[in-house]
Design an enzyme around this catalytic site. Structure first.
Site, PDB file in Angstrom:
ATOM      1  N   HIS A  86       0.835  -1.208   0.000  1.00  0.00           N
ATOM      2  CA  HIS A  86       0.000   0.000   0.000  1.00  0.00           C
ATOM      3  C   HIS A  86       0.866   1.253   0.000  1.00  0.00           C
ATOM      4  CE1 HIS A  86      -3.254  -2.587   2.088  1.00  0.00           C
ATOM      5  NE2 HIS A  86      -3.726  -2.279   0.883  1.00  0.00           N
TER       6      HIS A  86
ATOM      7  N   CYS B  98      -2.289   0.638   9.951  1.00  0.00           N
ATOM      8  CA  CYS B  98      -3.335  -0.309   9.505  1.00  0.00           C
ATOM      9  C   CYS B  98      -4.312  -0.689  10.609  1.00  0.00           C
ATOM     10  CB  CYS B  98      -2.690  -1.610   9.028  1.00  0.00           C
ATOM     11  SG  CYS B  98      -1.223  -1.415   8.068  1.00  0.00           S
TER      12      CYS B  98
END
Ligand SMILES: NC(=O)NCCC[C@H](N)C(=O)O
Length: 262
Positions: free
Chosen positions: A164, A249
Site C-alpha cells: 500500500h 493499519c
C-alpha cells in the site's frame, strides 16, 4: 459548535491472523496470543493519548480483519466505505459500515473499481492515493468523484514496491513525508521528503500534540523523529508486521464531527 471527537476505530485480531494475505513477504509463524497482547498494547497507547477506541465488530472468520484501516476512509465527517482489492477482504467492510453509521456518520461507497484504505494518505485537503495491486484507476476516479464535492483534491501515486501507499510513506504533522527510500517508487514526487533509516520507521500515527505512535522495530527512526521535535510512542507490532501490516493499519482515527451535524 460540536467539538471534534477523538475516536479511533479498531478491530480485534482474528485467531486466523496467521492465514492473512501476503504479497511481498514470505510466510513465517505467527504467535496469535502474542498478537492479541500486542493489539491490546496498541489500543492502550491510543486511549492513553486521549483517543476513545471504538471496536468494530470482531470478524474471526477474516484473518486480516484487524487491519481495519483498509475498510474505510474518513473524508472530513463523511465515511467512505472502501471496496477492498482482495476478494477475501471484501466482507470486512460490513462491520465497519455498521459502526460508523451507528456513530452518526454519513457514508459513501465507491461506484466503480477497488480501493484499500491503506492506499490513502491525507495531507491537509489533499488525498494521495496509491495506485497499487489493491487500488485500481477506477477506484481512484470513483474516490475523486466523492472527494471533490467535499473540497478535497485526489492525487494518484503509482506504488509498486510495497502493498500500500502507506506501507511506503506516511506524513508527519508538519506535512513532511517520511519513507524508507528503497521502498518508495519516487521520493522526488514529495515536496518535503525525509528518508528514514529503517522500513518500520516509515509509518506514524499522529496522536496529537506532537505524539507519534510508531513501530518498536525502528529505534533509529524514533531517534530521528524525536530530533525533529516530536514525541515517538513505540509499540511492538511484530506479529502484524509479519502480515505486511504497520501501525497505521490497525486503527482509523475519526477526528471530525459527522457531516451535516450542526
Ligand atoms: N493498511 C495496510 O497496510 N494494511 C495491511 C494489510 C495486510 C494484509 N495481510 C493484506 O495483505 O491485506
Amino acid at each position: 459548535m460540536t467539538t471534534a471527537p477523538r475516536r479511533a476505530l479498531v478491530r480485534a485480531p482474528s485467531p486466523r491472523l496467521a492465514q492473512g494475505l501476503l504479497t511481498h513477504l514470505d510466510r513465517v509463524p505467527v504467535d496469535a496470543e502474542l498478537a492479541v497482547r500486542q493489539w491490546s498494547d496498541y489500543t492502550r497507547a491510543l486511549t492513553e493519548a486521549g483517543w476513545d477506541t471504538v471496536e468494530v465488530p470482531a470478524a474471526p472468520e477474516c484473518p486480516d480483519g484487524v487491519f481495519v484501516e483498509d475498510t474505510v476512509v474518513m473524508i472530513g465527517g463523511t465515511a467512505v466505505i472502501t471496496s477492498p482489492g482482495a476478494d477475501e477482504r471484501k466482507p470486512e467492510t460490513m462491520g465497519t459500515s455498521v459502526t460508523v453509521r451507528a456513530l452518526g456518520y454519513p457514508t459513501a461507497t465507491l461506484d466503480a473499481g477497488t480501493l484499500d484504505g491503506g492506499d490513502v494518505l491525507k495531507i491537509g485537503r489533499t488525498v494521495y492515493v496509491g495506485r497499487t495491486l489493491r487500488t485500481s484507476a477506477e477506484g481512484i476516479a470513483s474516490l475523486r468523484r466523492i472527494c471533490e464535492p467535499l473540497g478535497h483534491r485526489v492525487v494518484a501515486v503509482p506504488t509498486t514496491k510495497v502493498l500500500h501507499l502507506k506501507s511506503a510513506v506516511t506524513a508527519l504533522p508538519d506535512g513532511t513525508v517520511i519513507g524508507y527510500e528503497p521502498l518508495v517508487d519516487d521520493p522526488g514526487f514529495w515536496p518535503h521528503f525525509r528518508p528514514m533509516p529503517e522500513e518500520g520507521g516509515s509509518h506514524v500515527v499522529d496522536l496529537g500534540e506532537g505524539r507519534l505512535l510508531m513501530a518498536a522495530s525502528a529505534p533509529r527512526s524514533a531517534e530521528l523523529i524525536a530530533d525533529l521535535g516530536f514525541t515517538p510512542i513505540p509499540v511492538d507490532i511484530s506479529e502484524f508486521e509479519k502480515l505486511e501490516g504497520c501501525v497505521t493499519c490497525l486503527s482509523v482515527r475519526v477526528r471530525h464531527a459527522p457531516d451535516g451535524e450542526s
